[in-house]
Design a protein around this motif. Sequence first.
Motif, mmCIF file in Angstrom:
data_model
loop_
_atom_site.group_PDB
_atom_site.id
_atom_site.type_symbol
_atom_site.label_atom_id
_atom_site.label_comp_id
_atom_site.label_asym_id
_atom_site.label_seq_id
_atom_site.Cartn_x
_atom_site.Cartn_y
_atom_site.Cartn_z
ATOM 1 N N VAL A 114 -3.887 1.639 -14.457
ATOM 2 C CA VAL A 114 -4.467 1.522 -13.122
ATOM 3 C C VAL A 114 -3.636 2.383 -12.184
ATOM 4 O O VAL A 114 -2.403 2.372 -12.259
ATOM 5 C CB VAL A 114 -4.460 0.048 -12.632
ATOM 6 N N ASN A 118 -5.483 1.450 -6.508
ATOM 7 C CA ASN A 118 -6.721 0.780 -6.915
ATOM 8 C C ASN A 118 -6.489 -0.726 -6.822
ATOM 9 O O ASN A 118 -6.216 -1.409 -7.804
ATOM 10 C CB ASN A 118 -7.123 1.201 -8.333
ATOM 11 N N SER A 121 -8.624 -3.287 -9.051
ATOM 12 C CA SER A 121 -8.222 -3.370 -10.463
ATOM 13 C C SER A 121 -6.851 -4.001 -10.622
ATOM 14 O O SER A 121 -6.624 -4.775 -11.561
ATOM 15 C CB SER A 121 -8.248 -1.983 -11.106
ATOM 16 N N ASN A 122 -5.933 -3.684 -9.725
ATOM 17 C CA ASN A 122 -4.615 -4.317 -9.790
ATOM 18 C C ASN A 122 -4.743 -5.833 -9.648
ATOM 19 O O ASN A 122 -4.101 -6.582 -10.386
ATOM 20 C CB ASN A 122 -3.676 -3.722 -8.744
ATOM 21 N N GLU A 155 -0.757 7.065 -13.516
ATOM 22 C CA GLU A 155 -1.443 5.959 -14.187
ATOM 23 C C GLU A 155 -0.376 4.967 -14.632
ATOM 24 O O GLU A 155 0.507 5.300 -15.425
ATOM 25 C CB GLU A 155 -2.252 6.458 -15.388
#
Length: 171
Positions: A114, A118, A121-122, A155
């Motif tokens: 992630v 973001n 998503s986290n 990422e």
Amino acid sequence: MPEGFKLDTPRVADGAAIWRIARDSRTLDLNSSYSYLLWCRDFAATSVVARDAAGEPAAFVTGYRRPEHPETLVVWQVAVDDAHRGRGLAAALLDGLTARAVRDWGVRHVETTVTPHNDASNRLFASFAERHGVPLRREVLFDAELFPGQGHEPEVLHLIGPFALPPGPGH
């Protein structure tokens, strides 16, 4: 699974809808439409879709087992169609896929990457680990400098688990 939706295995015919959902998310790195067709063919067993009442994909999770670490499920992408957000579909899909992977293949860990900004998503993966009572560790997997072009964030690898295997033969 939220009412009105069904957890299902993706089919090749779902590839275009999954590509559209990924494109419209505006947060995922969009792969070619061809890759989503291949994903639905070759990695359907380690992926999942939520179907609405009409049988159309409303959300998806794509994943695969790491070839050299088959006890690890890598979650590649998670996305929910704009019209269906806020209903808990991403969490339900992630829970359903992981439960199947643990039960059927002896998966002990989930990995995903992630980007730092973001937030959705986290939060999704932090709450997933908390809901299942397993540790979550984070470390940078790919620095921003590794990506061609400009503007890609690093990422961050999320290492989640270990999940307990159910009792039974082979576990």
